[in-house]
Design a protein around this motif. Structure first.
Motif, PDB file in Angstrom:
ATOM      1  N   LEU A 169       0.830  -1.196   0.000  1.00  0.00           N
ATOM      2  CA  LEU A 169       0.000   0.000   0.000  1.00  0.00           C
ATOM      3  C   LEU A 169       0.873   1.257   0.000  1.00  0.00           C
ATOM      4  O   LEU A 169       0.593   2.229  -0.705  1.00  0.00           O
ATOM      5  CB  LEU A 169      -0.907  -0.018   1.235  1.00  0.00           C
ATOM      6  CG  LEU A 169      -1.931   1.115   1.303  1.00  0.00           C
ATOM      7  CD1 LEU A 169      -2.941   0.966   0.184  1.00  0.00           C
ATOM      8  CD2 LEU A 169      -2.631   1.113   2.651  1.00  0.00           C
ATOM      9  N   TYR A 170       1.952   1.219   0.782  1.00  0.00           N
ATOM     10  CA  TYR A 170       2.884   2.349   0.792  1.00  0.00           C
ATOM     11  C   TYR A 170       3.388   2.637  -0.627  1.00  0.00           C
ATOM     12  O   TYR A 170       3.384   3.766  -1.097  1.00  0.00           O
ATOM     13  CB  TYR A 170       4.104   2.044   1.668  1.00  0.00           C
ATOM     14  CG  TYR A 170       3.847   2.024   3.160  1.00  0.00           C
ATOM     15  CD1 TYR A 170       2.654   2.511   3.685  1.00  0.00           C
ATOM     16  CD2 TYR A 170       4.815   1.522   4.028  1.00  0.00           C
ATOM     17  CE1 TYR A 170       2.431   2.475   5.048  1.00  0.00           C
ATOM     18  CE2 TYR A 170       4.601   1.495   5.392  1.00  0.00           C
ATOM     19  CZ  TYR A 170       3.410   1.965   5.902  1.00  0.00           C
ATOM     20  OH  TYR A 170       3.190   1.929   7.244  1.00  0.00           O
ATOM     21  N   VAL A 171       3.856   1.560  -1.278  1.00  0.00           N
ATOM     22  CA  VAL A 171       4.422   1.732  -2.619  1.00  0.00           C
ATOM     23  C   VAL A 171       3.382   2.339  -3.550  1.00  0.00           C
ATOM     24  O   VAL A 171       3.648   3.296  -4.281  1.00  0.00           O
ATOM     25  CB  VAL A 171       4.927   0.382  -3.186  1.00  0.00           C
ATOM     26  CG1 VAL A 171       5.350   0.522  -4.646  1.00  0.00           C
ATOM     27  CG2 VAL A 171       6.082  -0.148  -2.357  1.00  0.00           C
ATOM     28  N   ARG A 172       2.155   1.788  -3.482  1.00  0.00           N
ATOM     29  CA  ARG A 172       1.107   2.271  -4.382  1.00  0.00           C
ATOM     30  C   ARG A 172       0.764   3.727  -4.102  1.00  0.00           C
ATOM     31  O   ARG A 172       0.574   4.528  -5.015  1.00  0.00           O
ATOM     32  CB  ARG A 172      -0.135   1.402  -4.229  1.00  0.00           C
ATOM     33  CG  ARG A 172      -0.146   0.235  -5.198  1.00  0.00           C
ATOM     34  CD  ARG A 172      -1.148  -0.804  -4.807  1.00  0.00           C
ATOM     35  NE  ARG A 172      -2.463  -0.253  -4.520  1.00  0.00           N
ATOM     36  CZ  ARG A 172      -3.356  -0.806  -3.702  1.00  0.00           C
ATOM     37  NH1 ARG A 172      -3.071  -1.924  -3.087  1.00  0.00           N
ATOM     38  NH2 ARG A 172      -4.513  -0.239  -3.499  1.00  0.00           N
ATOM     39  N   THR A 173       0.687   4.062  -2.800  1.00  0.00           N
ATOM     40  CA  THR A 173       0.324   5.433  -2.446  1.00  0.00           C
ATOM     41  C   THR A 173       1.376   6.406  -2.957  1.00  0.00           C
ATOM     42  O   THR A 173       1.054   7.437  -3.567  1.00  0.00           O
ATOM     43  CB  THR A 173       0.227   5.573  -0.910  1.00  0.00           C
ATOM     44  OG1 THR A 173      -0.514   4.486  -0.421  1.00  0.00           O
ATOM     45  CG2 THR A 173      -0.420   6.870  -0.537  1.00  0.00           C
ATOM     46  N   VAL A 174       2.635   6.075  -2.726  1.00  0.00           N
ATOM     47  CA  VAL A 174       3.721   6.935  -3.191  1.00  0.00           C
ATOM     48  C   VAL A 174       3.651   7.076  -4.698  1.00  0.00           C
ATOM     49  O   VAL A 174       3.874   8.158  -5.248  1.00  0.00           O
ATOM     50  CB  VAL A 174       5.081   6.355  -2.746  1.00  0.00           C
ATOM     51  CG1 VAL A 174       6.218   7.057  -3.437  1.00  0.00           C
ATOM     52  CG2 VAL A 174       5.220   6.463  -1.239  1.00  0.00           C
ATOM     53  N   GLY A 175       3.303   5.988  -5.364  1.00  0.00           N
ATOM     54  CA  GLY A 175       3.233   6.017  -6.824  1.00  0.00           C
ATOM     55  C   GLY A 175       2.039   6.807  -7.330  1.00  0.00           C
ATOM     56  O   GLY A 175       2.106   7.446  -8.373  1.00  0.00           O
ATOM     57  N   GLU A 176       0.927   6.762  -6.594  1.00  0.00           N
ATOM     58  CA  GLU A 176      -0.279   7.448  -7.073  1.00  0.00           C
ATOM     59  C   GLU A 176      -0.228   8.931  -6.775  1.00  0.00           C
ATOM     60  O   GLU A 176      -0.565   9.763  -7.614  1.00  0.00           O
ATOM     61  CB  GLU A 176      -1.528   6.842  -6.409  1.00  0.00           C
ATOM     62  CG  GLU A 176      -1.971   5.511  -6.974  1.00  0.00           C
ATOM     63  CD  GLU A 176      -2.164   5.533  -8.477  1.00  0.00           C
ATOM     64  OE1 GLU A 176      -2.525   6.583  -9.024  1.00  0.00           O
ATOM     65  OE2 GLU A 176      -1.920   4.479  -9.109  1.00  0.00           O
ATOM     66  N   SER A 177       0.157   9.268  -5.553  1.00  0.00           N
ATOM     67  CA  SER A 177       0.165  10.680  -5.179  1.00  0.00           C
ATOM     68  C   SER A 177       1.175  10.893  -4.069  1.00  0.00           C
ATOM     69  O   SER A 177       0.980  10.453  -2.934  1.00  0.00           O
ATOM     70  CB  SER A 177      -1.230  11.094  -4.713  1.00  0.00           C
ATOM     71  OG  SER A 177      -1.124  12.295  -3.990  1.00  0.00           O
ATOM     72  N   ALA A 178       2.255  11.560  -4.428  1.00  0.00           N
ATOM     73  CA  ALA A 178       3.309  11.789  -3.449  1.00  0.00           C
ATOM     74  C   ALA A 178       2.788  12.651  -2.313  1.00  0.00           C
ATOM     75  O   ALA A 178       3.152  12.460  -1.149  1.00  0.00           O
ATOM     76  CB  ALA A 178       4.498  12.453  -4.129  1.00  0.00           C
ATOM     77  N   ASP A 179       1.886  13.582  -2.637  1.00  0.00           N
ATOM     78  CA  ASP A 179       1.366  14.478  -1.595  1.00  0.00           C
ATOM     79  C   ASP A 179       0.558  13.709  -0.567  1.00  0.00           C
ATOM     80  O   ASP A 179       0.694  13.923   0.642  1.00  0.00           O
ATOM     81  CB  ASP A 179       0.507  15.574  -2.230  1.00  0.00           C
ATOM     82  CG  ASP A 179       1.368  16.533  -3.027  1.00  0.00           C
ATOM     83  OD1 ASP A 179       2.592  16.571  -2.746  1.00  0.00           O
ATOM     84  OD2 ASP A 179       0.833  17.210  -3.927  1.00  0.00           O
ATOM     85  N   ALA A 180      -0.298  12.811  -1.047  1.00  0.00           N
ATOM     86  CA  ALA A 180      -1.089  11.999  -0.136  1.00  0.00           C
ATOM     87  C   ALA A 180      -0.171  11.172   0.759  1.00  0.00           C
ATOM     88  O   ALA A 180      -0.412  11.019   1.959  1.00  0.00           O
ATOM     89  CB  ALA A 180      -2.023  11.094  -0.918  1.00  0.00           C
TER      90      ALA A 180
END
Lengths: 308, 377
Positions: free
Chosen positions: A171-182
């Motif tokens: 989930l961390y990887v995906r979040t960083v990939g989708e939106s760095a701000d989030a």
């Protein structure tokens, strides 16, 4: 008539065997690239990592006598190159595509330079699993001599899909990939997650390289890679950043690459230039059909389009 | 302030390094000029690595054989692409190493690279391996040398014909150009002279060095039941190793690959450039005019056969030795009619023959009867 049927079956089995042999490096590089890209960064340097992995893997196997140590050495080389990529990319105003191209040239050049004394010697190769021993046909036996690395890669693909979907790190990887701000809002260290992803991706690409030098075709030479590292990047797009699709796509590319030699060896003598070009044509077709001027690709990590 | 100091120091250091470099370069240059009268300077350029078990290694072995002649200074450079790079390599050998005779060994070095540099250095001889020199069109200080390696391929074909049990041979080739087609045809004609039912299946990989494709071609050919495999690519290492792994026989090319396949290696066709290069060295030291064209096969010592592998039968050895002897005394002519191509067309009519030196053979564009393959992709 019976004979032609038999030979058709033979071709089919030979192509499947070939797809597995030729597709394994694609599989590892594309899984590595998939992981890196899901974290929002493109590493075009994997071609260089592949070559460095092939070279160090062969060298380590030659010096130590253990092909598995070679695989580990190849993976660690990939980790280092991935680390360098990540380190450079997290600096201000650095473009990850340019860094990737630089590392690709550096990796291949360095591998050529350091690999000079490795062209002649013969190192210990990786063993194969003889899954075809039930059959009397030598063709089937040969096609089903499958390398352990392929089995690992084939298991890794669903494991990675599970990792992205269900694990906290995924989930961390995906979040960083989708939106760095989030991700920042969640308190994640974006650069660190990307660094680990790039290093792990480099590890896989390095292992893919060791497959080239330690199993198939085996041996170290400067013409070992015919752009597998670059084609794997296209393959990840084709696979929609889904690790399981990466497995299928790798096999498809592998099969396309074996088509030329296989058809000639059964006596089909026309069009061999065309069939040799099959993997590249396939890459082009994929790029054209998947591109669109109005929307992003489905499955594409959101941060991937943001080139600094 | 501090940074400036460091910068200054670095600059002095660089200057120092430059001066040392210049001094060594000059030091190297001056005596070499002085030696030029006594020492013969020969420069070799390869398109690939020196130790590829193939074409480049065969030239490197030739160059290395000059080491025992202490009046020869031989230099070489590997991995030089067929681009403007080779022009730079030639010029640096001529200007910095005082080389009087250059051997750019790759096919693509000739036109335009050698033809462009040669007129600038009329005192230097440019000898190209391949055979494109034409007295009418090209400068006088350019020449070419090449060996009729297809004679050695023919001998290998005899051995293959004897050893094959399935009657199916395999040939992995880079591209359908005349030199390659001649080797394929010689291999097949020789094997069929032993057993007229034999066929050779050809796979063209489309490039001189494509290890993955070569391995794949070898595997698919073996899957189709061939039991002797040979090739014409830059480095036969992958092909020979794959044949050995799959337990079939193999014939080498370019250099001796026996160590790669201790069980299945039969014999192979090898270049013998040592002879050629030593001859050239002699000619320069004696001041004789260097011929623009040098050609030859077994008789002239330009090609040899690799030593027979353990498995080769006594009968095969005997026939192969006999064939080599007839090449040596000039009685053997491979292209003697009637010869049909693999579409059934008669290419050489009965009673007609083309000797080894015949220029007609250098434009070969057909595959002999018994070859499964096509020159048009």
């Amino acid at each position: 008539m019976n004979e032609t049927e038999f030979s058709l079956l033979n071709i089919l089995i030979a192509v499947i065997g070939g797809a597995i042999r030729v597709g394994t490096p694609f599989l590892f590089v594309s899984l590595g690239e998939c992981l890196t890209e899901r974290s929002g960064r493109i590493n075009l340097g994997l071609e260089g990592t592949l070559m460095m992995g092939a070279m160090t893997g062969y060298g380590a196997s030659y010096l130590s006598g253990s092909p598995w140590l070679g695989v580990m050495a190849a993976g660690m080389t990939g980790v280092i190159l991935g680390g360098v990529h990540a380190l450079l990319c997290q600096q201000q105003k650095v473009n990850d595509i340019a860094v990737g191209i630089a590392l690709m040239l550096l990796g291949t050049g360095l591998a050529f330079f350091l690999g000079k004394p490795l062209i002649q010697p013969t190192a210990a190769h990786l063993p194969a699993l003889h899954l075809g021993s039930w059959s009397d046909s030598p063709v089937i036996q040969a096609a089903l001599d499958i390398n352990v690395l392929f089995v690992m890669g084939a298991l890794l693909a669903p494991a990675m899909a599970w990792f992205f979907r269900y694990s906290r790190w995924g989930l961390y990887v995906r979040t960083v990939g989708e939106s760095a701000d989030a991700a920042r809002a969640m308190g994640l260290n974006v650069n660190r997650v990307r660094m680990y992803s790039t290093m792990a991706g480099g590890f896989l690409a390095g292992v893919g390289g060791s497959f080239l030098s330690l199993y198939y075709p085996g041996g170290w030479s400067e013409g070992l890679s015919s752009g597998q590292g670059l084609m794997a990047v296209a393959l990840v797009i084709f696979a929609r950043w889904n690790p399981v699709y990466c497995l299928y796509a790798s096999l498809l590319f592998g099969a396309a690459a074996t088509l030329g030699p296989t058809l000639q060896s059964i006596g089909m003598t026309w069009g061999y230039y065309l069939f040799h070009a099959a993997p590249y044509v396939l890459t082009l077709i994929i790029m054209i059909t998947t591109s669109s001027s109005t929307r992003l690709l489905s499955g594409m990590p959101g941060q991937l389009s943001n080139v600094k | 302030m501090k940074k400036n100091e460091v910068d200054n120091k670095r600059r002095t250091l660089l200057k120092g390094a430059l001066a040392v470099g210049m001094a060594t370069a000059l030091g190297g240059l001056l005596p070499s000029k002085a030696w030029a009268k006594k020492k013969v300077g020969m420069g070799f350029i390869y398109v690939g690595p020196r130790d590829d078990y193939g074409y480049n290694q065969s030239h490197y072995e030739g160059k290395s054989s000059l080491a025992k002649l202490d009046w020869v200074k031989a230099v070489d450079q590997e991995n030089v692409p067929e681009t403007i790079e080779v022009q730079k390599a030639m010029e640096s050998m001529i200007n910095l190493d005082g080389i009087q005779i250059v051997f750019p060994t790759s096919f693509g070095y000739f036109d335009p690279h050698i033809l462009k540099i040669a007129p600038k250095y009329p005192d230097v001889m440019f000898l190209h391996c391949g055979g494109l020199w034409d007295a009418k069109k090209h400068p006088k200080n350019v020449g070419s040398y090449f060996g009729y390696i297809d004679e050695a391929v023919y001998v290998a074909g005899i051995v293959a014909g004897h050893m094959s049990k399935t009657g199916k041979l395999g040939f992995i080739a880079a591209m359908p150009i005349p030199q390659v087609l001649r080797n394929i045809n010689n291999f097949t004609l020789a094997a069929r002279s032993v057993n007229p039912k034999i066929t050779t299946t050809v796979v063209f990989t489309g490039g001189w060095s494509l290890p993955v494709k070569e391995a794949e071609a070898a595997n698919s050919l073996i899957d189709q039941g061939i039991d002797v495999l040979t090739c014409h690519v830059d480095s036969p290492k992958v092909v020979i190793e794959t044949a050995e792994k799959r337990g079939i026989y193999s014939c080498g090319y370019h250099t001796n690959q026996a160590v790669l396949a201790p069980k299945g290696f039969l014999t192979g066709a090898q270049w013998n450039w040592s002879k050629v290069y030593q001859d050239y060295a002699e000619m320069i030291s004696k001041g004789t005019k260097i011929p623009n064209l040098v050609r030859g096969g077994f008789k002239e010592g330009l090609v040899t056969s690799s030593p027979y592998g353990k498995v080769v039968s006594a009968k095969a050895k005997e026939q192969a030795d006999k064939m080599r002897a007839s090449f040596m005394n000039g009685s053997m002519v491979v292209y003697k009619g009637p010869i049909k191509d693999n579409t059934g067309r008669v290419v050489i009519a009965a009673g007609k023959e083309y000797k080894q030196t015949d220029i007609w053979l250098e434009g070969m564009d057909w595959l002999a009867e018994g070859v499964i393959g096509s020159t048009k992709g």
